[in-house]
Write a protein that holds these residues in place. Structure first.
Motif, short mmCIF file in Angstrom:
data_model
loop_
_atom_site.label_atom_id
_atom_site.label_comp_id
_atom_site.label_asym_id
_atom_site.label_seq_id
_atom_site.Cartn_x
_atom_site.Cartn_y
_atom_site.Cartn_z
N ALA A 135 -2.49 -9.26 35.54
CA ALA A 135 -1.17 -8.91 35.02
C ALA A 135 -0.87 -9.99 33.84
N ILE A 136 -0.17 -9.73 32.72
CA ILE A 136 -0.12 -10.80 31.98
C ILE A 136 1.71 -10.70 31.69
N VAL A 137 2.15 -11.61 31.93
CA VAL A 137 3.97 -11.77 31.78
C VAL A 137 4.29 -12.99 30.79
N PHE A 138 5.01 -12.42 29.76
CA PHE A 138 5.65 -13.44 29.13
C PHE A 138 7.01 -13.85 29.68
N ALA A 139 7.13 -15.19 30.04
CA ALA A 139 8.58 -15.23 30.60
C ALA A 139 9.43 -15.90 29.75
N GLY A 140 10.88 -15.57 30.06
CA GLY A 140 11.88 -16.06 29.48
C GLY A 140 12.34 -17.56 30.06
N MET A 141 13.38 -17.86 29.78
CA MET A 141 13.94 -19.27 30.28
C MET A 141 14.44 -19.25 31.68
N LYS A 142 14.93 -17.97 32.34
CA LYS A 142 15.61 -17.83 33.39
C LYS A 142 14.59 -17.60 34.66
N GLU A 143 14.87 -18.28 35.82
CA GLU A 143 13.90 -18.40 37.02
C GLU A 143 13.98 -17.12 37.79
N LEU A 146 12.19 -13.97 36.61
CA LEU A 146 10.71 -13.95 36.82
C LEU A 146 10.38 -13.82 38.14
N ARG A 147 11.28 -14.34 39.26
CA ARG A 147 10.99 -14.19 40.79
C ARG A 147 10.97 -12.89 40.94
N GLN A 148 11.56 -11.97 40.43
CA GLN A 148 11.83 -10.64 40.84
C GLN A 148 10.62 -10.02 40.61
N VAL A 149 10.13 -10.29 39.14
CA VAL A 149 8.80 -9.69 38.77
C VAL A 149 7.57 -10.08 39.54
N LEU A 150 7.56 -11.28 39.99
CA LEU A 150 6.38 -11.85 40.84
C LEU A 150 6.61 -11.22 42.03
N ASP A 151 7.73 -10.93 42.59
CA ASP A 151 7.64 -10.49 43.91
C ASP A 151 7.21 -9.04 43.95
N GLN A 152 7.28 -8.19 42.86
CA GLN A 152 6.71 -7.11 42.83
C GLN A 152 5.32 -6.84 42.64
N LEU A 153 4.65 -8.10 41.66
CA LEU A 153 3.28 -8.06 41.43
C LEU A 153 2.49 -8.49 42.75
N GLN A 154 3.10 -9.22 43.60
CA GLN A 154 2.69 -9.67 44.78
C GLN A 154 2.04 -8.52 45.53
N ALA A 155 2.74 -7.41 45.34
CA ALA A 155 2.33 -6.20 46.43
C ALA A 155 1.12 -5.45 45.88
N LEU A 156 0.65 -5.61 44.57
CA LEU A 156 -0.48 -5.16 43.85
C LEU A 156 -1.65 -5.81 44.02
N PRO A 157 -2.90 -5.23 44.04
CA PRO A 157 -4.05 -5.83 44.00
C PRO A 157 -4.55 -6.61 42.67
N LEU A 158 -4.02 -7.46 42.52
CA LEU A 158 -4.19 -8.22 41.38
C LEU A 158 -5.09 -9.64 41.51
N ASP A 159 -6.22 -9.79 40.73
CA ASP A 159 -6.88 -11.11 40.87
C ASP A 159 -6.16 -12.11 40.21
N ASP A 160 -5.52 -12.00 39.16
CA ASP A 160 -4.85 -13.08 38.47
C ASP A 160 -3.67 -12.45 37.78
N VAL A 161 -2.73 -13.45 37.86
CA VAL A 161 -1.44 -13.37 37.14
C VAL A 161 -1.00 -14.45 36.29
N VAL A 162 -1.15 -13.95 35.09
CA VAL A 162 -1.14 -15.26 34.02
C VAL A 162 0.15 -15.14 33.28
N ILE A 163 1.25 -16.16 33.51
CA ILE A 163 2.57 -16.36 33.02
C ILE A 163 2.29 -17.30 31.77
N VAL A 164 2.66 -16.73 30.60
CA VAL A 164 2.97 -17.40 29.43
C VAL A 164 4.37 -17.98 29.03
N ALA A 165 4.58 -19.26 28.98
CA ALA A 165 5.92 -19.49 28.70
C ALA A 165 6.14 -20.46 27.51
N SER A 166 7.41 -20.37 26.69
CA SER A 166 7.21 -21.32 25.71
C SER A 166 8.42 -22.73 26.26
#
Length: 370
Positions: A135-143, A146-166
């Motif tokens: 999964a590829i996620v572009f993060a905003g400035m609020k924590e 993003l935590r809610q997004v990652l909580d959902q991704l944690q239940a999925l069979p993902l090898d990588d979760v890449v977060i890109v943030a400015s």
């Protein structure tokens, strides 16, 4: 007095019930049949719950629990279910088994059996994989979003979760460290979200890549359908937002452009659905066909995917992602992106995009070109 009145009414009702002559013999005879039907229904539900996938999961869970290398923990449970369910699905999959609702039900039954057999629990959304997923996620400035997004991704069979943030704050790094398979990429200067997601896609070699908005969580159950579609059926799985279209006169300019682009490329069945609406998933075959850089301009990548003959369909319908009308500069940018997409299409299919000209006999001009 009140007590006596209640007793009198109760006795009266009992007399009416026992002494009624209107009750037929057939009614009394039907009572055992109703009970039998109810018992049969309970047995049917029990059979479904204890079906072959559930029983296989229970056996696998018990064997996993008795393994000398057994290590308890939610993440270990998720990995074990992921690996064993994918293997079982490949072994038992029928050729025509493409309905995600049925596959999802099978996976949930297997996971329930596995957790029952192992005695371990975890939040898990089983998806049978035919390769790796990321999964590829572009993060905003609020924590918190993003935590809610990652909580959902944690239940999925993902090898990588890449977060890109400015230029992310330190608290985002601390958040990412709390999840085992997350990589946070920090870009020091302001970055466009589409470019950021394309950059993140360069950092994974997964067979299926899921693209997400880092400020709007989507349930793991909904996201699972996109992963399934790209693992087994499609090259690109789009988010179906067509239910939000409404009347043509009430649509935004972007939505009109989306639909016109699809129609002009002879994919009117896609309606207003394009790679501009998150979430969506792409296969490794699509990445190799389009190139990572193309994803920086999603609408152009969408047109290229159609022109390249990639398998494009619907992976799910996630609401709340309706395109905003935006400012005049946003509209001009969207129009420019579509112009690039059509220019690409003209180069491949000609100035008429394979639409026949039924009013002019151009063949009389021979090889003359305007």
């Amino acid at each position: 007095m009140k007590t006596m009145k209640r007793k009198h009414l109760s006795t009266k009702r009992a007399v009416r019930s026992s002494g009624s002559s209107t009750r037929s013999a057939s009614t009394r005879l039907n009572r055992p049949r109703v009970r039998a039907a109810a018992v049969g229904k309970k047995r049917m539900v029990s059979t479904i719950a204890q079906g072959p996938d559930y029983l296989a999961g229970a056996a696998d869970g018990k064997a996993w629990r008795s393994d000398p290398a057994f290590q308890p923990g939610p993440e270990a449970v998720r990995i074990a279910i992921r690996e064993r369910w994918s293997l079982r699905f490949r072994e038992t999959k029928r050729n025509n088994e493409t309905n995600w609702a049925l596959v999802r039900r099978r996976g949930l039954n297997y996971a329930a059996g596995f957790m029952q057999g192992s005695g371990a629990r975890a939040a898990v959304t089983p998806v049978p994989l035919n390769g790796k997923a990321a999964a590829i996620v572009f993060a905003g400035m609020k924590e918190e979003p993003l935590r809610q997004v990652l909580d959902q991704l944690q239940a999925l069979p993902l090898d990588d979760v890449v977060i890109v943030a400015s230029n992310p704050a330190e608290r985002l790094f601390a958040l990412a460290r709390g999840f085992g398979n997350v990589t946070l990429v920090s870009v020091p200067e302001p970055l466009d979200a589409d470019v950021g997601r394309a950059l993140g896609a360069k950092l994974t070699g997964a067979d299926t890549i899921l693209f997400l908005d880092g400020e709007q969580a989507v349930s793991a159950d909904q996201l699972a359908g996109f992963i399934w579609a790209c693992q087994w059926e499609m090259d690109i799985a789009l988010n179906d937002i067509s239910a939000q279209m409404g009347l043509f006169r009430k649509r935004g300019g972007n939505e009109r452009l989306f639909e016109f682009l699809n129609v002009s490329l002879q994919r009117g069945d896609l309606k207003i659905n394009t790679l501009s609406a998150l979430p969506y998933a792409v296969s490794r075959r699509a990445i190799e066909s389009l190139g990572i850089g193309a994803l920086a301009v999603p609408i152009k990548a969408h047109a290229q995917a159609i022109l390249n003959g990639l398998r494009i369909g619907i992976g799910g319908a996630v609401g709340g992602h309706r395109q905003r009308r935006g400012t005049r500069s946003d509209w001009r940018r969207a129009a420019g992106d579509h112009a690039e997409a059509w220019r690409e299409a003209f180069d491949v299919r000609g100035n008429r995009l394979d639409f026949a000209d039924w009013t002019r006999n151009r063949s009389l001009l021979g090889d003359w070109e305007p």
